[in-house]
Scaffold this motif. Sequence first.
Motif, PDB file in Angstrom:
ATOM      1  N   MET A  96       0.840  -1.195   0.000  1.00  0.00           N
ATOM      2  CA  MET A  96       0.000   0.000   0.000  1.00  0.00           C
ATOM      3  C   MET A  96       0.876   1.246   0.000  1.00  0.00           C
ATOM      4  SD  MET A  96      -3.231   0.946   2.462  1.00  0.00           S
ATOM      5  CE  MET A  96      -2.273   1.067   3.975  1.00  0.00           C
ATOM      6  N   VAL A  97       0.353   2.277  -0.634  1.00  0.00           N
ATOM      7  CA  VAL A  97       1.090   3.534  -0.754  1.00  0.00           C
ATOM      8  C   VAL A  97       0.272   4.667  -0.156  1.00  0.00           C
ATOM      9  CG1 VAL A  97       2.182   5.151  -2.356  1.00  0.00           C
ATOM     10  CG2 VAL A  97       2.184   2.706  -2.871  1.00  0.00           C
ATOM     11  N   ILE A  98       0.935   5.561   0.557  1.00  0.00           N
ATOM     12  CA  ILE A  98       0.308   6.795   1.002  1.00  0.00           C
ATOM     13  C   ILE A  98       0.453   7.795  -0.128  1.00  0.00           C
ATOM     14  CG2 ILE A  98       0.354   8.673   2.699  1.00  0.00           C
ATOM     15  CD1 ILE A  98       1.653   6.688   4.656  1.00  0.00           C
ATOM     16  N   LEU A  99      -0.656   8.262  -0.657  1.00  0.00           N
ATOM     17  CA  LEU A  99      -0.678   9.119  -1.831  1.00  0.00           C
ATOM     18  C   LEU A  99      -1.033  10.539  -1.415  1.00  0.00           C
ATOM     19  CD1 LEU A  99      -2.887   6.564  -3.668  1.00  0.00           C
ATOM     20  CD2 LEU A  99      -0.531   7.033  -4.326  1.00  0.00           C
ATOM     21  N   ILE A 100      -0.200  11.495  -1.808  1.00  0.00           N
ATOM     22  CA  ILE A 100      -0.435  12.885  -1.424  1.00  0.00           C
ATOM     23  C   ILE A 100      -0.418  13.773  -2.658  1.00  0.00           C
ATOM     24  CG2 ILE A 100       0.381  14.826  -0.031  1.00  0.00           C
ATOM     25  CD1 ILE A 100       1.653  12.867   1.872  1.00  0.00           C
ATOM     26  N   GLY A 101      -1.484  14.538  -2.840  1.00  0.00           N
ATOM     27  CA  GLY A 101      -1.556  15.523  -3.913  1.00  0.00           C
ATOM     28  C   GLY A 101      -1.437  16.911  -3.313  1.00  0.00           C
ATOM     29  N   VAL A 102      -0.659  17.780  -3.958  1.00  0.00           N
ATOM     30  CA  VAL A 102      -0.388  19.116  -3.407  1.00  0.00           C
ATOM     31  C   VAL A 102      -0.598  20.186  -4.466  1.00  0.00           C
ATOM     32  CG1 VAL A 102       1.320  20.616  -2.302  1.00  0.00           C
ATOM     33  CG2 VAL A 102       1.321  18.157  -1.803  1.00  0.00           C
ATOM     34  N   GLU A 103      -1.324  21.214  -4.110  1.00  0.00           N
ATOM     35  CA  GLU A 103      -1.512  22.404  -4.950  1.00  0.00           C
ATOM     36  C   GLU A 103      -1.038  23.598  -4.129  1.00  0.00           C
ATOM     37  OE1 GLU A 103      -2.459  24.914  -7.978  1.00  0.00           O
ATOM     38  OE2 GLU A 103      -3.090  22.827  -8.157  1.00  0.00           O
ATOM     39  N   PHE A 104      -0.002  24.282  -4.611  1.00  0.00           N
ATOM     40  CA  PHE A 104       0.528  25.442  -3.886  1.00  0.00           C
ATOM     41  C   PHE A 104       0.164  26.722  -4.629  1.00  0.00           C
ATOM     42  CE2 PHE A 104       3.813  28.656  -3.129  1.00  0.00           C
ATOM     43  CZ  PHE A 104       3.759  28.749  -1.739  1.00  0.00           C
ATOM     44  N   SER A 105      -0.346  27.687  -3.886  1.00  0.00           N
ATOM     45  CA  SER A 105      -0.719  28.956  -4.495  1.00  0.00           C
ATOM     46  C   SER A 105       0.155  30.073  -3.954  1.00  0.00           C
ATOM     47  CB  SER A 105      -2.189  29.285  -4.220  1.00  0.00           C
ATOM     48  OG  SER A 105      -2.511  30.567  -4.732  1.00  0.00           O
ATOM     49  N   GLN A 106       0.764  30.830  -4.847  1.00  0.00           N
ATOM     50  CA  GLN A 106       1.562  31.976  -4.441  1.00  0.00           C
ATOM     51  C   GLN A 106       0.711  33.236  -4.392  1.00  0.00           C
ATOM     52  OE1 GLN A 106       4.586  31.534  -7.579  1.00  0.00           O
ATOM     53  NE2 GLN A 106       6.078  31.195  -5.943  1.00  0.00           N
ATOM     54  N   ARG A 107      -0.539  33.100  -4.803  1.00  0.00           N
ATOM     55  CA  ARG A 107      -1.420  34.254  -4.811  1.00  0.00           C
ATOM     56  C   ARG A 107      -2.293  34.243  -3.558  1.00  0.00           C
ATOM     57  NH1 ARG A 107      -1.510  31.935  -9.791  1.00  0.00           N
ATOM     58  NH2 ARG A 107      -3.506  30.945  -9.385  1.00  0.00           N
ATOM     59  N   ARG A 108      -3.438  34.899  -3.631  1.00  0.00           N
ATOM     60  CA  ARG A 108      -4.306  35.033  -2.475  1.00  0.00           C
ATOM     61  C   ARG A 108      -5.180  33.814  -2.244  1.00  0.00           C
ATOM     62  NH1 ARG A 108      -6.461  41.300  -3.122  1.00  0.00           N
ATOM     63  NH2 ARG A 108      -4.400  42.290  -2.950  1.00  0.00           N
ATOM     64  N   SER A 109      -5.279  32.933  -3.237  1.00  0.00           N
ATOM     65  CA  SER A 109      -6.094  31.734  -3.061  1.00  0.00           C
ATOM     66  C   SER A 109      -5.354  30.728  -2.194  1.00  0.00           C
ATOM     67  CB  SER A 109      -6.437  31.127  -4.425  1.00  0.00           C
ATOM     68  OG  SER A 109      -5.270  30.788  -5.126  1.00  0.00           O
ATOM     69  N   PRO A 110      -6.068  29.842  -1.514  1.00  0.00           N
ATOM     70  CA  PRO A 110      -5.432  28.892  -0.601  1.00  0.00           C
ATOM     71  C   PRO A 110      -4.716  27.757  -1.330  1.00  0.00           C
ATOM     72  CG  PRO A 110      -7.776  28.470  -0.709  1.00  0.00           C
ATOM     73  CD  PRO A 110      -7.534  29.736  -1.497  1.00  0.00           C
ATOM     74  N   SER A 111      -3.735  27.190  -0.654  1.00  0.00           N
ATOM     75  CA  SER A 111      -3.106  25.960  -1.136  1.00  0.00           C
ATOM     76  C   SER A 111      -3.974  24.797  -0.663  1.00  0.00           C
ATOM     77  CB  SER A 111      -1.689  25.836  -0.580  1.00  0.00           C
ATOM     78  OG  SER A 111      -0.877  26.906  -1.025  1.00  0.00           O
ATOM     79  N   ALA A 112      -3.739  23.609  -1.210  1.00  0.00           N
ATOM     80  CA  ALA A 112      -4.569  22.463  -0.849  1.00  0.00           C
ATOM     81  C   ALA A 112      -3.740  21.186  -0.822  1.00  0.00           C
ATOM     82  CB  ALA A 112      -5.736  22.315  -1.830  1.00  0.00           C
ATOM     83  N   ILE A 113      -4.168  20.244   0.016  1.00  0.00           N
ATOM     84  CA  ILE A 113      -3.492  18.952   0.151  1.00  0.00           C
ATOM     85  C   ILE A 113      -4.538  17.845   0.251  1.00  0.00           C
ATOM     86  CG2 ILE A 113      -1.903  17.537   1.520  1.00  0.00           C
ATOM     87  CD1 ILE A 113      -0.733  20.087   2.664  1.00  0.00           C
TER      88      ILE A 113
END
Length: 200
Positions: A1-18
């Motif tokens: 089994m694998v722990i899967l992580i998706g990441v979205e990083f925002s340098q602007r005013r919108s939030p980052s997400a995981i």
Amino acid sequence: MVILIGVEFSQRRSPSAICVATNPLRTIEGQKERHFEIRSLECLEAGTTFPALARRLATMEAGVRKHAPGARTAIYVNATGVGDPLVQYLNSNTQARVQPVYFTYGERRSETWAQVDLGKALLVSRLQILLHSGRMPQPEILAEELLAHKIRAESDANERSGAFPMGTQDDLVTVLGLAVQSDVPNPGVVSGALPWPPSL
């Protein structure tokens, strides 16, 4: 089994997400197939820094690892608009190797040691298939977007690359898609390479 992580990083005013998920192998009607359990899906505060993102990733991975000792970790970061600096920083400050993902047009996915090229249309259609086949539970926070097909590649996706139009729900769909983009992730393992990840 694998722990899967998706990441979205925002340098602007919108939030980052995981998004953090696992992919247990289950037998359904005599057939073995990968299912996806969504362990965490969240937005971070707007203006989150590289160090803060790395700390949150480490905390989330550690939490899941308590319930899945010995599991490998695959971290996929949307690097389309951010590029190498974030990937290099996370690689230096997390235990697992971080794989940059660059969105492209169409429905193709290719993975090498250096990066993943992922078609936006493929990400959307894969999410829909996983939901409709029962291989992934529907996150309540994304119920309307995923079932009503409101999140989709734009009509001019063949002429443009990059992320989806940004907004909280779109960021969450993006990281969810990054986390579950492959049944059997092969993060960085190529012929002749050392087993991945070497630190685990």
